[in-house]
Design a protein around this motif. Structure first.
Motif, PDB file in Angstrom:
ATOM      1  N   VAL A   1       0.922  -1.197  -0.065  1.00  0.00           N
ATOM      2  CA  VAL A   1       0.016   0.055  -0.069  1.00  0.00           C
ATOM      3  C   VAL A   1       0.814   1.203  -0.030  1.00  0.00           C
ATOM      4  N   ARG A   2       0.726   2.047  -0.732  1.00  0.00           N
ATOM      5  CA  ARG A   2       1.458   3.158  -0.885  1.00  0.00           C
ATOM      6  C   ARG A   2       0.594   4.759  -0.559  1.00  0.00           C
ATOM      7  N   ILE A   3       1.284   5.266   0.064  1.00  0.00           N
ATOM      8  CA  ILE A   3       0.797   6.676   0.422  1.00  0.00           C
ATOM      9  C   ILE A   3       1.343   7.728   0.171  1.00  0.00           C
ATOM     10  N   LYS A   4       0.954   8.950  -0.699  1.00  0.00           N
ATOM     11  CA  LYS A   4       1.626   9.845  -1.345  1.00  0.00           C
ATOM     12  C   LYS A   4       0.867  10.996  -1.056  1.00  0.00           C
ATOM     13  N   ARG A   5       1.527  12.237  -1.245  1.00  0.00           N
ATOM     14  CA  ARG A   5       0.811  13.422  -1.007  1.00  0.00           C
ATOM     15  C   ARG A   5       0.958  14.178  -2.417  1.00  0.00           C
ATOM     16  N   GLU A   6      -0.364  14.585  -2.891  1.00  0.00           N
ATOM     17  CA  GLU A   6      -0.468  15.395  -4.191  1.00  0.00           C
ATOM     18  C   GLU A   6      -1.189  16.570  -3.964  1.00  0.00           C
ATOM     19  N   THR A   7      -0.844  17.639  -4.785  1.00  0.00           N
ATOM     20  CA  THR A   7      -1.502  18.861  -4.753  1.00  0.00           C
ATOM     21  C   THR A   7      -1.744  19.324  -6.110  1.00  0.00           C
ATOM     22  N   LYS A   8      -1.553  18.701  -7.097  1.00  0.00           N
ATOM     23  CA  LYS A   8      -1.551  18.668  -8.532  1.00  0.00           C
ATOM     24  C   LYS A   8      -2.967  18.896  -8.791  1.00  0.00           C
TER      25      LYS A   8
ATOM     26  N   GLY B   1      -3.264  20.187  -0.517  1.00  0.00           N
ATOM     27  CA  GLY B   1      -2.709  18.848  -0.361  1.00  0.00           C
ATOM     28  C   GLY B   1      -3.736  17.868  -0.220  1.00  0.00           C
ATOM     29  N   VAL B   2      -3.597  16.679  -0.768  1.00  0.00           N
ATOM     30  CA  VAL B   2      -4.329  15.717  -0.381  1.00  0.00           C
ATOM     31  C   VAL B   2      -3.309  14.271  -0.099  1.00  0.00           C
ATOM     32  N   SER B   3      -3.817  13.344   0.686  1.00  0.00           N
ATOM     33  CA  SER B   3      -2.937  12.410   0.793  1.00  0.00           C
ATOM     34  C   SER B   3      -3.793  11.072   0.193  1.00  0.00           C
ATOM     35  N   VAL B   4      -3.165  10.458  -0.954  1.00  0.00           N
ATOM     36  CA  VAL B   4      -3.718   9.568  -1.716  1.00  0.00           C
ATOM     37  C   VAL B   4      -3.203   8.203  -1.196  1.00  0.00           C
ATOM     38  N   VAL B   5      -3.984   7.157  -1.045  1.00  0.00           N
ATOM     39  CA  VAL B   5      -3.696   5.617  -0.611  1.00  0.00           C
ATOM     40  C   VAL B   5      -3.937   4.833  -1.986  1.00  0.00           C
ATOM     41  N   THR B   6      -3.144   4.087  -2.335  1.00  0.00           N
ATOM     42  CA  THR B   6      -3.124   3.263  -3.483  1.00  0.00           C
ATOM     43  C   THR B   6      -2.868   1.867  -3.321  1.00  0.00           C
ATOM     44  N   GLY B   7      -3.012   1.043  -4.075  1.00  0.00           N
ATOM     45  CA  GLY B   7      -2.502  -0.202  -3.855  1.00  0.00           C
ATOM     46  C   GLY B   7      -3.203  -1.282  -2.762  1.00  0.00           C
ATOM     47  N   LEU B   8      -4.423  -0.780  -2.537  1.00  0.00           N
ATOM     48  CA  LEU B   8      -5.107  -1.848  -1.604  1.00  0.00           C
ATOM     49  C   LEU B   8      -5.569  -3.260  -1.939  1.00  0.00           C
ATOM     50  N   GLY B   9      -5.929  -3.253  -3.324  1.00  0.00           N
ATOM     51  CA  GLY B   9      -6.197  -4.821  -3.722  1.00  0.00           C
ATOM     52  C   GLY B   9      -7.885  -5.082  -2.965  1.00  0.00           C
ATOM     53  N   LEU B  10      -8.760  -4.261  -3.047  1.00  0.00           N
ATOM     54  CA  LEU B  10     -10.091  -4.495  -2.526  1.00  0.00           C
ATOM     55  C   LEU B  10     -10.883  -4.159  -3.587  1.00  0.00           C
ATOM     56  N   THR B  11     -12.269  -4.703  -3.434  1.00  0.00           N
ATOM     57  CA  THR B  11     -13.294  -4.403  -4.231  1.00  0.00           C
ATOM     58  C   THR B  11     -13.661  -3.007  -3.866  1.00  0.00           C
TER      59      THR B  11
END
Length: 115
Positions: free
Chosen positions: A40-47, A53-63
């Motif tokens: 699971v990767r957590i990154k900060r994006e402002t684009k 800014g928001v914190s984006v959580v990816t790679g969870l592998g859930l429905t």
């Protein structure tokens, strides 16, 4: 392998996943988890957010329904808003450390991505 239909004159086309005729197939209605590499990767994006800014959580592998439940739980524990877009959970503000702690408690392997 013996019960697999190779050719049938009863129906036009068969589903390659379940082997049923396309008009009886329910494969598309079943929720499938999104593919993941186990991290699971957590990154900060402002684009595209006017500097916010928001914190984006990816790679969870859930429905999708599991992601929705997890997103609402994370928003409550962080005490802020957020959303679910394209299989990614977006939490308002820089909450990477809090999110990492919460997800590690749930048993996920977590990394902070980006700068």
């Amino acid at each position: 392998m013996k019960d697999r239909i190779v050719f049938s004159t009863d129906s036009d086309r068969m589903c390659p996943e379940c082997g049923k005729p396309l008009d009886e197939c329910i494969c598309s209605e079943i929720e499938k988890p999104r593919p993941t590499d186990g991290i699971v990767r957590i990154k900060r994006e402002t684009k595209g957010r006017k500097g916010k800014g928001v914190s984006v959580v990816t790679g969870l592998g859930l429905t999708d329904s599991q992601l929705k439940d997890l997103a609402s739980e994370l928003k409550k524990k962080c005490g802020c808003g957020g959303s679910l877009k394209d299989g990614q959970i977006e939490i308002q503000g820089d909450k990477r450390d809090e999110l990492e702690k919460i997800l590690k408690e749930k048993g996920y392997k977590v990394k902070q991505a980006g700068g």
